[in-house]
Motif scaffolding. Structure first.
Motif, mmCIF file in Angstrom:
data_model
loop_
_atom_site.group_PDB
_atom_site.id
_atom_site.type_symbol
_atom_site.label_atom_id
_atom_site.label_comp_id
_atom_site.label_asym_id
_atom_site.label_seq_id
_atom_site.Cartn_x
_atom_site.Cartn_y
_atom_site.Cartn_z
ATOM 1 N N CYS A 37 31.218 28.908 49.102
ATOM 2 C CA CYS A 37 31.522 29.911 48.092
ATOM 3 C C CYS A 37 30.344 30.883 47.995
ATOM 4 N N GLU A 38 30.615 32.168 48.337
ATOM 5 C CA GLU A 38 29.564 33.186 48.342
ATOM 6 C C GLU A 38 30.112 34.493 47.777
ATOM 7 N N PRO A 39 29.250 35.323 47.217
ATOM 8 C CA PRO A 39 29.718 36.615 46.707
ATOM 9 C C PRO A 39 30.016 37.590 47.853
ATOM 10 N N ASN A 40 31.066 38.396 47.668
ATOM 11 C CA ASN A 40 31.362 39.443 48.654
ATOM 12 C C ASN A 40 30.579 40.701 48.291
ATOM 13 N N ASP A 41 30.872 41.823 48.928
ATOM 14 C CA ASP A 41 30.145 43.077 48.685
ATOM 15 C C ASP A 41 30.256 43.559 47.234
ATOM 16 N N LYS A 42 31.322 43.154 46.550
ATOM 17 C CA LYS A 42 31.546 43.564 45.162
ATOM 18 C C LYS A 42 30.993 42.540 44.167
ATOM 19 N N GLY A 43 30.386 41.482 44.695
ATOM 20 C CA GLY A 43 29.834 40.448 43.825
ATOM 21 C C GLY A 43 30.835 39.384 43.408
ATOM 22 N N GLU A 44 32.066 39.492 43.922
ATOM 23 C CA GLU A 44 33.111 38.511 43.596
ATOM 24 C C GLU A 44 32.953 37.291 44.502
ATOM 25 N N LEU A 45 33.130 36.115 43.919
ATOM 26 C CA LEU A 45 33.009 34.892 44.706
ATOM 27 C C LEU A 45 34.231 34.708 45.594
ATOM 28 N N GLN A 46 33.979 34.308 46.836
ATOM 29 C CA GLN A 46 35.063 34.031 47.787
ATOM 30 C C GLN A 46 34.604 32.965 48.769
ATOM 31 N N TRP A 47 35.579 32.313 49.398
ATOM 32 C CA TRP A 47 35.249 31.317 50.412
ATOM 33 C C TRP A 47 34.872 32.029 51.696
ATOM 34 N N LYS A 48 33.707 31.698 52.250
ATOM 35 C CA LYS A 48 33.248 32.282 53.511
ATOM 36 C C LYS A 48 33.174 31.157 54.546
ATOM 37 N N PRO A 133 34.729 27.736 42.715
ATOM 38 C CA PRO A 133 34.323 27.325 41.366
ATOM 39 C C PRO A 133 32.961 27.870 40.948
ATOM 40 N N LYS A 134 32.032 27.945 41.919
ATOM 41 C CA LYS A 134 30.693 28.465 41.635
ATOM 42 C C LYS A 134 30.000 28.785 42.948
ATOM 43 N N GLU A 135 29.078 29.719 42.902
ATOM 44 C CA GLU A 135 28.342 30.094 44.104
ATOM 45 C C GLU A 135 27.624 28.878 44.684
ATOM 46 N N GLY A 136 27.737 28.726 46.011
ATOM 47 C CA GLY A 136 27.089 27.613 46.696
ATOM 48 C C GLY A 136 27.971 26.390 46.871
ATOM 49 N N ALA A 137 29.157 26.385 46.256
ATOM 50 C CA ALA A 137 30.080 25.253 46.413
ATOM 51 C C ALA A 137 30.599 25.212 47.850
ATOM 52 N N TRP A 138 30.948 24.017 48.317
ATOM 53 C CA TRP A 138 31.458 23.822 49.675
ATOM 54 C C TRP A 138 32.908 23.375 49.625
#
Length: 151
Positions: A37-48, A133-138
């Protein structure tokens, strides 16, 4: 005598080149696609997407593994890494794409030593689902696919 010798050399050359060419081998992968889980260019969290982790099977027996790179490693010591050349959607929205990858690196001698292309087909699953759920989640999403290695 020269003609007979010439034919023997030609026959030996053809036999040697035929022996060097390998038929494509298809290995079945069972494992997971790993996402973070990481932020995209807009700061929104997404699965990468981070990496695959899978076992490779041939005739029901484990013969290797597939991991980041992307890398495929055979138990005979051969290894190939690749990069995506083509991508097509999987059969359903839940299935990771079908890919054609070109080889970028080889190591060892064996089944994968001369693969110049890798085709990923018959994919099942593997697409990230649900909200982060939160930045850094796997997230580990189970998947299966067939990988065909061509010279």
């Amino acid at each position: 005598m020269k003609a007979v010798f010439g034919m023997a050399v030609l026959a030996a050359t053809v036999a040697a080149s035929t022996a060097q060419a390998k038929d494509p081998i298809t290995l079945h992968a069972v494992g997971s696609q790993i996402y973070r889980c990481e932020p995209n260019d807009k700061g929104e969290l997404q699965w990468k997407f981070r990496e695959p982790v899978a076992s490779l099977f041939y005739a029901g027996k484990t013969v290797g593994r597939h991991y980041a790179g992307p890398t495929w490693e055979h138990v005979d010591g051969s290894l190939v890494r690749g990069k995506v050349a083509e991508s097509k959607p999987g059969k359903t929205p839940d299935d990771i794409p079908h890919l054609v990858l070109t080889a970028t690196e080889h190591h060892g001698l064996g089944e994968l030593e001369r693969a110049s292309k890798v085709h990923r087909v018959n994919t099942k699953g593997g697409v990230a689902a649900g909200a982060c759920p939160k930045e850094g989640a796997w997230l580990s999403q189970p998947y299966e696919a067939d990988y065909t290695f061509e010279d």
